[in-house]
Design a protein around this motif. Structure first.
Motif, short mmCIF file in Angstrom:
data_model
loop_
_atom_site.label_atom_id
_atom_site.label_comp_id
_atom_site.label_asym_id
_atom_site.label_seq_id
_atom_site.Cartn_x
_atom_site.Cartn_y
_atom_site.Cartn_z
N LYS A 2 0.66 -1.17 -0.02
CA LYS A 2 0.04 -0.08 0.21
C LYS A 2 0.89 1.34 0.08
O LYS A 2 1.82 1.14 0.37
N THR A 3 0.30 2.51 -0.79
CA THR A 3 1.00 3.61 -0.58
C THR A 3 0.37 4.66 0.22
O THR A 3 -0.64 4.61 0.13
N SER A 4 0.98 5.40 0.95
CA SER A 4 0.43 6.44 1.80
C SER A 4 1.58 7.46 2.32
O SER A 4 2.48 7.64 1.57
N TYR A 5 1.29 8.02 3.19
CA TYR A 5 2.41 9.09 3.81
C TYR A 5 2.39 8.54 5.16
O TYR A 5 1.55 7.90 5.79
N ALA A 6 3.53 8.89 5.78
CA ALA A 6 4.01 8.43 7.11
C ALA A 6 4.41 9.80 7.84
O ALA A 6 5.25 10.71 7.24
N SER A 7 4.38 9.95 8.93
CA SER A 7 4.85 10.88 9.95
C SER A 7 5.53 10.30 10.93
O SER A 7 5.69 9.04 11.16
N TYR A 8 5.93 11.24 11.95
CA TYR A 8 6.45 10.70 13.29
C TYR A 8 5.97 11.20 14.48
O TYR A 8 5.41 12.36 14.52
N TYR A 9 6.25 10.41 15.55
CA TYR A 9 5.91 11.09 16.98
C TYR A 9 6.76 12.21 17.62
O TYR A 9 7.91 12.07 17.46
N HIS A 10 5.98 13.07 18.04
CA HIS A 10 6.96 14.42 18.71
C HIS A 10 7.34 13.50 20.01
O HIS A 10 6.71 12.56 20.46
N ASP A 58 2.13 6.27 11.64
CA ASP A 58 2.90 7.49 12.71
C ASP A 58 3.99 6.52 13.05
O ASP A 58 3.82 5.44 13.69
N MET A 59 5.30 6.94 12.64
CA MET A 59 6.23 6.06 13.10
C MET A 59 7.07 6.70 14.26
O MET A 59 6.98 8.08 14.53
N SER A 60 8.08 5.83 15.03
CA SER A 60 8.63 6.62 15.82
C SER A 60 9.84 7.15 15.29
O SER A 60 10.08 7.06 14.00
N LYS A 61 10.46 8.08 15.92
CA LYS A 61 11.57 9.09 15.52
C LYS A 61 12.54 8.27 14.81
O LYS A 61 13.18 8.61 13.74
N ALA A 62 12.88 7.47 15.40
CA ALA A 62 14.23 6.51 15.14
C ALA A 62 13.79 5.84 14.04
O ALA A 62 14.66 6.10 12.89
N ALA A 63 12.59 5.20 13.84
CA ALA A 63 12.20 4.60 12.34
C ALA A 63 12.31 5.61 11.31
O ALA A 63 12.81 5.36 10.23
N PHE A 64 11.50 6.54 11.49
CA PHE A 64 11.71 7.71 10.46
C PHE A 64 12.92 8.52 10.05
O PHE A 64 12.91 8.38 9.03
N ASP A 65 13.59 8.62 11.09
CA ASP A 65 14.92 9.30 10.84
C ASP A 65 15.96 8.09 9.83
O ASP A 65 16.54 8.43 9.30
N GLU A 66 15.71 6.77 10.17
CA GLU A 66 16.26 5.63 9.36
C GLU A 66 15.85 5.81 8.03
O GLU A 66 16.84 5.70 7.09
N ILE A 67 14.85 6.25 7.47
CA ILE A 67 14.68 6.44 6.15
C ILE A 67 14.09 7.63 5.84
O ILE A 67 14.14 7.99 4.22
N GLY A 68 14.05 8.66 6.51
CA GLY A 68 13.71 10.22 5.85
C GLY A 68 14.53 11.38 6.70
O GLY A 68 15.17 10.80 7.63
N ASP A 69 14.04 12.34 6.44
CA ASP A 69 14.64 13.56 7.10
C ASP A 69 13.47 13.84 8.01
O ASP A 69 12.45 14.37 7.54
N ILE A 70 13.90 14.05 9.36
CA ILE A 70 13.01 14.58 10.57
C ILE A 70 12.58 16.11 10.29
O ILE A 70 11.80 16.49 10.98
N ASN A 71 13.43 16.71 9.40
CA ASN A 71 13.20 17.96 9.22
C ASN A 71 11.83 18.20 8.47
O ASN A 71 11.28 19.27 8.29
#
Length: 123
Positions: A30-38, A98-111
């Motif tokens: 599936k395709t969509s968008y992901a964000s990360y937890y504050h 909604d991904m954890s910050k560590a998981a999001f940072d592994e594949i994307g830019d947290i900025n």
């Protein structure tokens, strides 16, 4: 007798068709968008009862069962990460994870708050 035989064949085909459709629906990419937890969510309970930790590779999804491992691929750079579903959300209609910050940072830019992703269930 021939009508009964044809009826049985039609019922078997219908049953197999419905089974194959439902089993493949869960396994599909599936395709969509992901964000990360504050960071403010660190230490809070998730919907599964676990304590959230932004340094672990976990994610939230509205429908997948808790404990499901999901491979998430960033569609912009091809980077992948495997996360475990342990929470419910996101509650924004344009996002599926909604991904954890560590998981999001592994594949994307947290900025950047969100990234386009493809995700699929893995064993």
């Amino acid at each position: 007798m021939m009508k009964r035989f044809i009826l049985v064949i039609i019922m078997m085909i219908s049953t197999l068709g419905v089974y194959s459709f439902t089993s493949n629906a869960l396994d599909a990419k599936k395709t969509s968008y992901a964000s990360y937890y504050h960071d403010k969510f660190n230490g809070r309970k998730t919907a599964s009862g676990e304590i959230f930790d932004n340094s672990k590779f976990t994610a939230a999804n509205r429908t997948l069962p808790f404990g499901t491992n999901v491979k998430v691929t960033n569609l912009k750079n091809g980077k992948e990460v495997i996360v475990r579903i342990n929470d419910r959300g996101p509650y924004h209609s344009s996002r599926s994870l909604d991904m954890s910050k560590a998981a999001f940072d592994e594949i994307g830019d947290i900025n950047h708050g969100t990234i386009p992703v493809e995700y699929e269930i893995v064993d």
